[in-house]
Design a protein around this motif. Structure first.
Motif, short mmCIF file in Angstrom:
data_model
loop_
_atom_site.label_atom_id
_atom_site.label_comp_id
_atom_site.label_asym_id
_atom_site.label_seq_id
_atom_site.Cartn_x
_atom_site.Cartn_y
_atom_site.Cartn_z
N GLN A 205 0.83 -1.21 0.00
CA GLN A 205 0.00 0.00 0.00
C GLN A 205 0.86 1.26 0.00
OE1 GLN A 205 -2.30 -0.96 3.50
NE2 GLN A 205 -4.10 -1.54 2.28
N LYS A 206 1.96 1.21 0.70
CA LYS A 206 2.85 2.37 0.76
C LYS A 206 3.58 2.56 -0.57
CE LYS A 206 6.75 4.30 3.35
NZ LYS A 206 7.73 4.06 4.46
N LEU A 207 4.10 1.47 -1.14
CA LEU A 207 4.86 1.56 -2.39
C LEU A 207 3.98 1.98 -3.56
CD1 LEU A 207 7.11 -1.63 -2.16
CD2 LEU A 207 7.85 0.75 -1.93
N PHE A 208 2.73 1.49 -3.59
CA PHE A 208 1.85 1.77 -4.72
C PHE A 208 0.89 2.93 -4.44
CE2 PHE A 208 2.52 -2.99 -5.26
CZ PHE A 208 3.63 -2.80 -6.09
N ARG A 209 1.23 3.73 -3.42
CA ARG A 209 0.51 4.97 -3.11
C ARG A 209 -0.97 4.74 -2.85
NH1 ARG A 209 3.50 8.88 -7.51
NH2 ARG A 209 5.51 8.96 -6.43
N MET A 210 -1.23 3.72 -2.05
CA MET A 210 -2.61 3.43 -1.63
C MET A 210 -2.63 3.18 -0.13
SD MET A 210 -4.60 1.17 -4.39
CE MET A 210 -5.16 1.89 -5.92
N PRO A 211 -2.25 4.15 0.67
CA PRO A 211 -2.21 3.92 2.13
C PRO A 211 -3.58 3.53 2.67
CG PRO A 211 -2.06 6.26 1.59
CD PRO A 211 -1.90 5.52 0.31
N GLY A 212 -3.64 2.32 3.22
CA GLY A 212 -4.88 1.83 3.79
C GLY A 212 -5.94 1.42 2.78
N GLY A 213 -5.61 1.39 1.50
CA GLY A 213 -6.60 1.10 0.47
C GLY A 213 -6.23 -0.07 -0.41
N TYR A 214 -7.19 -0.43 -1.30
CA TYR A 214 -7.02 -1.58 -2.20
C TYR A 214 -7.52 -1.23 -3.59
CZ TYR A 214 -6.75 -3.85 2.37
OH TYR A 214 -6.42 -4.18 3.66
N ASN A 215 -6.90 -1.86 -4.61
CA ASN A 215 -7.38 -1.71 -5.99
C ASN A 215 -8.74 -2.38 -6.18
OD1 ASN A 215 -4.09 -2.16 -6.51
ND2 ASN A 215 -5.04 -0.44 -7.58
N VAL A 216 -8.88 -3.54 -5.55
CA VAL A 216 -10.11 -4.32 -5.69
C VAL A 216 -10.23 -5.26 -4.49
CG1 VAL A 216 -8.95 -6.13 -7.04
CG2 VAL A 216 -11.41 -5.85 -7.25
N VAL A 217 -11.45 -5.61 -4.14
CA VAL A 217 -11.70 -6.59 -3.08
C VAL A 217 -12.43 -7.77 -3.70
CG1 VAL A 217 -12.94 -7.06 -0.94
CG2 VAL A 217 -11.78 -4.87 -1.24
N GLN A 218 -11.82 -8.96 -3.56
CA GLN A 218 -12.43 -10.17 -4.09
C GLN A 218 -13.15 -10.89 -2.95
OE1 GLN A 218 -9.14 -12.28 -5.85
NE2 GLN A 218 -9.23 -11.09 -7.75
N VAL A 219 -14.38 -11.34 -3.25
CA VAL A 219 -15.23 -11.93 -2.22
C VAL A 219 -15.57 -13.38 -2.57
CG1 VAL A 219 -17.38 -11.66 -0.91
CG2 VAL A 219 -16.23 -9.64 -1.86
N THR A 220 -15.46 -14.25 -1.58
CA THR A 220 -15.88 -15.65 -1.74
C THR A 220 -17.21 -15.85 -1.01
OG1 THR A 220 -13.57 -16.35 -1.78
CG2 THR A 220 -15.22 -18.06 -1.38
N ALA A 221 -18.18 -16.46 -1.67
CA ALA A 221 -19.52 -16.63 -1.11
C ALA A 221 -19.56 -17.83 -0.17
CB ALA A 221 -20.54 -16.81 -2.22
N ALA A 222 -20.41 -17.71 0.84
CA ALA A 222 -20.62 -18.84 1.74
C ALA A 222 -21.42 -19.93 1.02
CB ALA A 222 -21.39 -18.37 2.98
N ALA A 223 -21.34 -21.14 1.51
CA ALA A 223 -22.06 -22.27 0.89
C ALA A 223 -23.55 -21.96 0.81
CB ALA A 223 -21.81 -23.54 1.69
N GLY A 224 -24.13 -22.22 -0.34
CA GLY A 224 -25.56 -22.01 -0.54
C GLY A 224 -25.94 -20.61 -0.99
N THR A 225 -24.93 -19.70 -1.13
CA THR A 225 -25.22 -18.33 -1.57
C THR A 225 -24.77 -18.18 -3.02
OG1 THR A 225 -24.84 -17.49 0.66
CG2 THR A 225 -24.84 -15.88 -1.12
N SER A 226 -25.66 -17.77 -3.90
CA SER A 226 -25.32 -17.61 -5.32
C SER A 226 -24.56 -16.30 -5.53
CB SER A 226 -26.59 -17.62 -6.18
OG SER A 226 -27.34 -16.43 -5.95
#
Length: 844
Positions: A205-226
């Motif tokens: 985050q420091k090197l890529f000038r995103m202090p405390g941030g993210y380019n993208v957040v990937q989410v995995t669904a719980a079982a049974g959730t489409s």
């Protein structure tokens, strides 16, 4: 009639072999292109889908208004937003991604993955303390700013082991962290020869000038959730406009479409050259069937005499063509599969390993190969078949070949003149248009068609020019000239095949040479600076580098170049920041109004094209909204002639910097006291830490860097066009071989009255040489014309463009045409010389 056609194909196997080969080459190129692009697309698609296997939903920041590559504040997903996503019912796990450029050097200081993807990202451990995307093969995950992890391919290629010190660069300065771990990955860019470096999340985050941030957040669904249900749940939980939420399936489909689109350009380019080869092959096919029909006039006349209709005669010729085309299509498909496999292996060995996957031969590829082979051959044979049907039976049985009537010649030449005239008019009209590419393309096609139609008319005067030279070869030379002119249509068709290939090669060479000259002119005339410093990846440079350069002994002037997107009159405007005091000593921009002077305060200069569009002039006051939202009014102090290096508004960095959140430079211009020397270049490189990711380029390097892509493209096009030339060679061989067969009696008579075997060989070789040089002269002439016309369009965009005629290469192309003639005549000349004179005289 079918049995008759089949018998004729079997009876003329040797004569039709080269026709099959010509069509096969074109079909192989078409099918090979389809196999290669399908294989590559499928491999990348599978690799991308594999990398998204565990992604059910992706949360991305809204689009940024900053320009591409802008170092300004980039939209990001902050930690609070990630925590909100984590609390949404149905979410099993979240992964925050941070990524950016990271160059890695090998143990010899050379940049790894140069020209490919050189990327850095973060290791984001889950509840078990591991990141499932990057299983560690050796060592452990990186922790702290002094540790990294490398992908296994990069580590193995460079010979790195856990515990080694690795030289890396993110924004310029060299960093030397320790290698904590080596991981395996399915990342398609790493698989293709790029590098992937991992940091812990805080360091990334420091090197890529995103202090405390993210380019993208990937989410995995719980079982049974489409995926769709989870997407809607996250959208409801997040503030409106704070992020975009997409399902993993949508992202996979999107990536597949992007891969297909990226492949389409390559596929189109390769298909164009396959089309050129097939187009050239049409001349060979038409010539072959014309001569085969002419040699069977008595047989066709007998068919007519015993009741065969004209349509049946034409059909028999087309059936022959169908059989030849089917054979060529089938063999071309097999060869094309080999071409596709070979292209994949070639690219893997030269640019890096491609994602693994099977060779893909789609049903459409098979159908296309067979259809192309058959359609091209049948179309090329239709006109000879139609002519064969028109031969009167009595005239044919008496071997009286009706020459072309005056009326038919007048009609042909009139049609050719109309096409050529329209083509020239279209090309000339396009040179005066702002965007005349389509008009020029249409004009070029019409002109080529017109010249092809007029080629029999042009053959007489052009071949006559060779008469004085041919006389020096005695009787053989005189006979060669007469043989070349005996059947102008056949000579023209043979020469046209070579003409098309040389037209394209010459035109591209003239354009490339002229562009190179323009680039050299740009580098020498626009720059007073001795060196231009930039990142190999064209990523922004840290401002610390400019300070390091300024402290080097012998540097008399230096200026960073910065590009920032702003607004002027509610329209986007590119601002170029420079050191206003030093810029004049580093450049020599020609001014049409005002002067450069010393840029300070709100003074700025603008290029002529922008000034014309915006109606600005020296003294104009330009309202500007900076990236931070603050407004100011710039005063135009001068209007300069823009070029590829300098374009848009140029102002002092001291005016621009207060409105930038992150300072970063695109390039640094440097002038040394004693000019550009090897010693000065080495001194600057050492001052920058001998960083392999940083380029220290003198004027020659700048010129070569800009023109490198042009040179690479030209070399690739030469290779592709070589196939068209090979087909043209086959055409000349075929024409001469059949011409020898057709003139067997005549050659026997010449031998009987004293022309020895050497003289016969010389006659055939000189005839081939004359035909090839005729095609070469037409091709080079048209190529120069098209090169000049295309240059007029390029010159409108590239002010330093200057037409250059590469006389050495033009001479080489004519020499290539002569070589084609010599090589093509080897077998026919040998065959002619070995004819038994008595048997030949008795030939009917």
């Amino acid at each position: 009639m079918f049995r008759t056609a089949l018998r004729n194909v079997l009876a003329h196997k040797a004569r039709l072999l080269m026709t099959v080969l010509a069509v096969m080459l074109g079909v192989a190129f078409v099918s090979g292109t389809l196999v290669f692009t399908s294989t590559l697309s499928e491999a990348f698609r599978n690799s991308s889908q594999k990398s998204l296997e565990h992604v059910d939903v992706a949360v991305e920041p809204p689009q940024s208004d900053a320009g591409p590559g802008s170092p300004e504040d980039t939209p990001q997903i902050d930690r609070k937003l990630l925590d909100k996503v984590n609390r949404v019912p149905g979410v099993a796990a979240t992964t925050g991604l941070v990524s950016g450029y990271t160059g890695v050097a090998d143990k010899h200081g050379k940049l790894l993955g140069a020209g490919l993807s050189t990327r850095g990202s973060n290791y984001f451990p889950g509840k078990d303390g591991k990141d499932a995307r990057y299983p560690m093969r050796d060592g452990a995950a990186p922790k702290g700013p002094d540790q990294i992890a490398l992908d296994s391919r990069t580590a193995d290629k460079a010979g790195y082991r856990v515990g080694d010190t690795v030289r890396i660069s993110v924004d310029g300065p060299v960093r030397e962290p320790k290698l904590a771990g080596i991981f395996t990955t399915d990342d398609d860019r790493a698989a293709a020869g790029g590098t992937l470096t991992l940091f812990d999340t805080e360091t990334a985050q420091k090197l890529f000038r995103m202090p405390g941030g993210y380019n993208v957040v990937q989410v995995t669904a719980a079982a049974g959730t489409s995926q769709t249900a989870l997407q809607h749940a996250i959208e409801r939980a997040l503030p409106p406009g704070s992020a975009t939420v997409e399902t993993g399936k949508h992202l996979a489909d999107q990536q597949a479409d992007m891969i297909e689109e990226s492949m389409s350009g390559m596929k189109t380019g390769l298909m164009v050259f396959a089309g050129i080869s097939l187009f050239v092959g049409i001349f060979l096919i038409a010539n072959t069937f014309t001569m085969l029909v002419a040699q069977r006039t008595r047989e066709l006349a007998l068919l007519r005499a015993v009741g065969a209709a004209r349509r049946q005669v034409t059909r028999s010729v087309l059936i022959e063509a169908f059989l030849v085309g089917a054979i060529a299509g089938a063999t071309g498909l097999v060869a094309g599969i080999g071409v596709g496999a070979g292209l994949r292996a070639l690219i893997s060995s030269t640019t890096g390993k491609l994602p693994d996957g099977p060779l893909v031969v789609e049903p459409t590829t098979v159908l296309t190969a067979l259809a192309v082979g058959v359609v091209v051959t049948v179309l090329a044979a239709w006109l000879p078949g139609r002519r064969a049907a028109k031969i009167p039976p009595v005239a044919a049985m008496n071997s009286v070949h009706l020459p072309a009537t005056t009326k038919s010649l007048v009609v042909r030449n009139s049609i050719g003149a109309v096409f050529a005239g329209l083509g020239i008019a279209g090309v000339l009209a396009a040179t005066g248009m702002d965007d005349g590419r389509s008009t020029m393309g249409a004009g070029a096609v019409l002109l080529l068609i017109g010249v092809f139609i007029l080629t029999p008319l042009l053959s007489r005067p052009l071949i006559a020019l060779a008469a004085p030279v041919l006389r020096a070869f005695g009787t053989a030379g005189t006979l060669a000239r007469q043989n070349a002119l005996r059947n102008p249509r056949r000579t023209a068709t043979t020469a046209s095949a070579l003409m098309v290939g040389l037209t394209l090669i010459t035109g591209l060479t003239v354009i490339a040479t002229s562009v190179q000259k323009g680039v050299d002119k740009l580098a020498t005339e626009s720059l007073k600076a001795d060196y231009v410093i930039s990142m190999d990846s064209r990523q922004p440079l840290s401002p610390r580098l400019e300070k390091a350069v300024g402290a080097v002994d012998g540097v008399v002037a230096s200026s960073p170049l910065r590009k920032v997107m702003a607004e002027s009159g509610n329209e986007p405007e590119m601002l170029n920041g420079v050191d206003g005091r030093e810029f004049g000593a580093l450049t020599q921009l020609p001014f049409t109004e005002g002067a450069l002077g010393e840029l300070r305060g709100n003074r700025a200069v603008v290029d002529g094209d922008t000034a014309k569009i915006k109606h600005w002039k020296a003294g104009s006051r330009v309202p500007v909204t900076f990236p931070d939202g603050k407004k100011a009014t710039l005063t135009v102090s001068g209007v300069y002639e823009g070029n590829d290096m300098f374009r848009g508004l140029i102002l002092d960095n001291a005016t621009l910097a207060p409105h930038q959140k992150h300072l970063a430079d695109d390039q640094i211009l440097v002038k040394m006291a004693d000019g550009a020397t090897d010693g000065n270049k080495e001194t600057l490189a050492k001052a920058l830490g001998d960083n392999p990711a940083i380029l220290v380029a003198d004027k020659k390097d700048v010129s070569e860097g800009i023109s490198q892509s042009v040179t690479m493209m030209l070399n690739m096009l030469y290779g592709l066009l070589a196939m068209a030339v090979i087909v043209a060679v086959l055409g000349v061989v075929n024409t001469l071989a059949m011409s020898v067969f057709e003139r067997s009696q005549e050659i026997g008579m010449l031998r009987a009255i004293g022309l020895d075997r050497r003289g016969v060989k010389r006659m055939v070789r000189l005839e081939s040489l004359v035909i090839s040089l005729f095609g070469g002269v037409l091709g080079v002439g048209l190529g120069v014309f098209f090169g000049w016309a295309a240059g007029e369009l390029i010159g409108a965009q590239m002010k330093s463009y200057e037409l250059v005629l590469p006389w050495g290469r033009l001479g080489l192309f004519l020499g290539l045409a002569a070589l084609v003639g010599v090589l093509a005549a080897l077998w026919p000349a040998r065959r002619a010389a070995r004819l038994n004179m008595l048997t030949a005289i008795k030939a009917d």
